[in-house]
Design an enzyme around this catalytic site. Structure first.
Site, short mmCIF file in Angstrom:
data_model
loop_
_atom_site.label_atom_id
_atom_site.label_comp_id
_atom_site.label_asym_id
_atom_site.label_seq_id
_atom_site.Cartn_x
_atom_site.Cartn_y
_atom_site.Cartn_z
N GLU A 22 -5.01 1.28 2.47
CA GLU A 22 -4.84 0.30 3.50
C GLU A 22 -5.06 0.75 4.87
O GLU A 22 -5.59 0.17 5.75
CB GLU A 22 -3.66 -0.22 3.42
CG GLU A 22 -3.16 -1.54 4.10
CD GLU A 22 -2.82 -1.46 5.52
OE1 GLU A 22 -2.94 -2.26 6.56
OE2 GLU A 22 -2.52 -0.21 5.85
N GLU A 23 -4.74 2.22 4.96
CA GLU A 23 -4.65 2.58 6.32
C GLU A 23 -6.18 3.01 6.92
O GLU A 23 -6.21 3.23 7.90
CB GLU A 23 -3.92 3.72 6.17
CG GLU A 23 -2.41 3.53 5.96
CD GLU A 23 -1.64 2.77 7.28
OE1 GLU A 23 -2.44 2.50 8.24
OE2 GLU A 23 -0.55 2.79 7.16
N HIS A 73 0.71 -1.16 -0.01
CA HIS A 73 0.07 -0.01 -0.12
C HIS A 73 0.85 1.15 0.10
O HIS A 73 1.94 1.26 0.77
CB HIS A 73 -0.98 0.02 1.16
CG HIS A 73 -0.39 0.08 2.60
ND1 HIS A 73 -0.09 1.26 3.19
CD2 HIS A 73 -0.08 -0.73 3.40
CE1 HIS A 73 0.46 1.20 4.35
NE2 HIS A 73 0.45 -0.18 4.60
N ASP A 103 6.28 2.07 6.92
CA ASP A 103 5.33 1.21 6.41
C ASP A 103 4.23 2.01 5.72
O ASP A 103 3.66 2.72 6.38
CB ASP A 103 4.42 0.61 7.89
CG ASP A 103 3.15 -0.05 7.67
OD1 ASP A 103 3.14 -0.57 6.55
OD2 ASP A 103 2.45 -0.10 8.68
#
Length: 206
Positions: free
Chosen positions: A205-206, A54, A171
């Site tokens: 994604e987050e 992502h 990340d």
């Protein structure tokens, strides 16, 4: 790391990913949510696998503009407000203008506010102080800033002399970098993956 891409904001990073892909002789495609895809033919076309990394990060959005020209924000993803206090940020307007500022607690000075140490750090107390001469909501709106504008946090990316990488948003941007490194290796070595492989870079994604 340095390119702002809070969840849902793809406009800065996708062109860079597209440039990296072009340097490898690859053409990027997109879906309706602006997820970027690279499809690599494999030795065995009977199966297709996907590798996803992502491209989005956590961040903020402008929730409201106070009468004194400060911004109230709401988190996008799992932001820890305490860890962003005192950090530089960039507000990105709808038309692409960018304004820097500082993320602070409204009770930001121990010399002035009795609750500077005890006040919670959350969406009700955290503000963005713009690096602009503004003193009213009208001043801020004249800059083009509106509710819903993205606020990106300074990543502070550092690579130490002995090879450690320190950064916000490692990340999952490190995984994005690893994907492109793998693609570069395949090209340089004249290799194909075992199966047809799709590399995808979503912003949700987050």
């Amino acid at each position: 790391m340095k390119i702002p891409s809070p969840t849902g904001y793809y406009r800065k990073l996708n062109p860079v990913l597209e440039q990296y892909a072009a340097e490898l002789g690859l053409e990027m495609t997109y879906d309706n949510k602006s997820t970027a895809y690279l499809t690599i033919p494999g030795e065995d076309p009977s199966k297709t696998v996907q590798i996803a990394a992502h491209a989005d990060t956590i961040g903020f959005m402008v929730r409201s503009i106070d009468g004194d020209g400060t911004l109230r924000v709401r988190n996008v993803g799992g932001v820890n407000y305490q860890s962003t206090e005192g950090e530089s940020a960039t507000v990105i307007t709808r038309d692409g203008r960018q304004y820097t500022g500082l993320i602070a607690c409204q009770s930001h000075s121990v010399h002035v506010f009795d609750d500077a140490r005890s006040s919670p750090r959350d969406e009700h107390t955290m503000i963005v102080l713009l690096d602009e001469k503004v003193s009213s909501a009208k001043d801020v709106k004249e800059l083009g800033i509106r509710n819903g504008d993205f606020v990106a946090v300074q990543p502070r990316c550092t690579i130490t002399e002995n090879g450690f990488i320190k950064s916000r948003f490692i990340d999952d941007k490190a995984a994005v970098a690893i994907c492109f490194t793998a693609l570069k290796y395949l090209k340089e070595q004249g290799l194909k993956p075992k199966y047809n492989t799709i590399f995808s870079f979503p912003y949700g994604e987050e």
